[in-house]
Design an enzyme around this catalytic site. Sequence first.
Site, mmCIF file in Angstrom:
data_model
loop_
_atom_site.group_PDB
_atom_site.id
_atom_site.type_symbol
_atom_site.label_atom_id
_atom_site.label_comp_id
_atom_site.label_asym_id
_atom_site.label_seq_id
_atom_site.Cartn_x
_atom_site.Cartn_y
_atom_site.Cartn_z
ATOM 1 N N LYS A 87 40.234 38.364 39.337
ATOM 2 C CA LYS A 87 39.594 37.142 39.813
ATOM 3 C C LYS A 87 38.432 37.495 40.741
ATOM 4 O O LYS A 87 38.563 38.435 41.538
ATOM 5 C CB LYS A 87 40.641 36.354 40.621
ATOM 6 N N LYS A 120 50.713 38.523 52.751
ATOM 7 C CA LYS A 120 49.821 38.859 53.874
ATOM 8 C C LYS A 120 50.545 39.712 54.908
ATOM 9 O O LYS A 120 49.958 40.628 55.476
ATOM 10 C CB LYS A 120 49.276 37.593 54.537
ATOM 11 N N LYS A 177 36.423 37.541 47.572
ATOM 12 C CA LYS A 177 35.607 38.174 48.614
ATOM 13 C C LYS A 177 36.079 39.595 48.906
ATOM 14 O O LYS A 177 35.348 40.380 49.471
ATOM 15 C CB LYS A 177 35.597 37.322 49.888
HETATM 16 P P1 AMP Z 1 39.771 31.369 48.683
HETATM 17 O O1 AMP Z 1 38.389 31.927 48.796
HETATM 18 O O2 AMP Z 1 40.701 32.268 47.934
HETATM 19 O O3 AMP Z 1 40.318 30.878 49.979
HETATM 20 O O4 AMP Z 1 39.668 30.084 47.732
HETATM 21 C C1 AMP Z 1 39.053 28.886 48.107
HETATM 22 C C2 AMP Z 1 38.977 27.981 46.889
HETATM 23 O O5 AMP Z 1 38.166 28.562 45.866
HETATM 24 C C3 AMP Z 1 40.324 27.682 46.235
HETATM 25 O O6 AMP Z 1 40.360 26.325 45.854
HETATM 26 C C4 AMP Z 1 40.356 28.572 45.020
HETATM 27 O O7 AMP Z 1 41.107 28.031 43.977
HETATM 28 C C5 AMP Z 1 38.880 28.666 44.642
HETATM 29 N N1 AMP Z 1 38.623 30.000 44.065
HETATM 30 C C6 AMP Z 1 38.623 31.179 44.723
HETATM 31 N N2 AMP Z 1 38.321 32.201 43.889
HETATM 32 C C7 AMP Z 1 38.126 31.656 42.653
HETATM 33 C C8 AMP Z 1 37.788 32.187 41.364
HETATM 34 N N3 AMP Z 1 37.579 33.495 41.186
HETATM 35 N N4 AMP Z 1 37.672 31.334 40.329
HETATM 36 C C9 AMP Z 1 37.871 30.010 40.501
HETATM 37 N N5 AMP Z 1 38.198 29.439 41.686
HETATM 38 C C10 AMP Z 1 38.328 30.245 42.756
#
Ligand code: AMP
Length: 334
Positions: free
Chosen positions: A196, A113, A199
């Site tokens: 993956k 970051k 957002k």
């Molecule tokens: P984040 O949006 O990256 O802060 O992720 C929040 C939660 O969502 C975490 O527990 C991640 O492991 C899960 N997560 C985010 N993106 C994915 C994805 N593409 N596939 C599966 N789990 C995800």
Amino acid sequence: MTERVLSGMQPSADSLHLGNYLGALVSWIDLQESCDAFFFIPDMHAVTVAQNPAELTERVRRTAAQYIAAGIDPERSTLFVQSHVPQHAQLAWVMICQTGMGEAGRMTQFKDKSAKSGSEHAGVGLFTYPMLQAADILLYQPHSVPVGEDQKQHVELTRNLAQRFNHRYGETFRVPELTVPQAGARIYDLQSPTAKMSKSAESPNGLLNLMDTDKRMAKKIRSAVTDDGAEIRFDREAKPGVSNLLSIHSALSGKSFEQLEDEFAGKMYGHLKVDLAEIVVERLGPVRDRALELLDDPAELDALLARGAQKARAAAEPVLADVYQKLGFLPAAA
Ligand code: AMP
Ligand code: TRP
């Protein structure tokens, strides 16, 4: 004794996406059946990077509404907003004081970051982010912390800090287990299925949001990128697009890949997409509608979060008091 678990997701968008839902939320909902579950919205972590205040307020409510709409039951689980429980900030300071500069500097999320914003411009909050996360966790003495792969290092640091504190000041914290993400599906971008779903997707069409309209969800599934050939078969290497659609299908329908391969044998990609679009809309449409309903009554939603914060404070207060006493802070006279 019922196991206690704790987890949180940053309120960093107006909508959670399908990856958040299938990768995290669904397993949280499962956990709340058998565990004493604490789920919270880490708004203090969100401000480690600049936020628009009005937008942040709204996103915290929207995140809470989506958790509840998806199935987090605020009666059964403790659902709260981090900044409503001052003990997080208080314990974070103590954790910061237990952490070495070198140790903090090795956190890969901080390195990533801060490299993005240019390390001169990165805020100190970004540097201390993992210590606030350690405080989030240790305040509630959870047995385990279900988080995604990318958060493992922070939980590992939390374990080290807990052990260090216990060693220096006497047994205080439970050292939480790092729960490897269970069968939780990993979801990929619908437009570039080797990345993956996230957002920060390059194309908005690659990102399926929980708050999308039915029409938009269906359209995104129907226009998902597929692969060469025509066979519907799970093969992440050779067929990342189709495999992603099969993973989503399997996670939502509960059918195995073999079952799906049989069902779609001899059919075209289009058939799979039409079927999947229906399943997605059927499952997520009501979640979105329920979330919108909850957002229609922000006072009720806020009251619900206030009750969650009250439960959370009751759990956090004695732990912080113990820490203060162990540190030798002079108790404030009553
Ligand atoms: P984040 O949006 O990256 O802060 O992720 C929040 C939660 O969502 C975490 O527990 C991640 O492991 C899960 N997560 C985010 N993106 C994915 C994805 N593409 N596939 C599966 N789990 C995800
Ligand atoms: N850092 C986590 C994330 O970005 C969110 C988080 C903050 C968290 N505090 C936590 C997760 C404590 C689990 C436990 O996803």
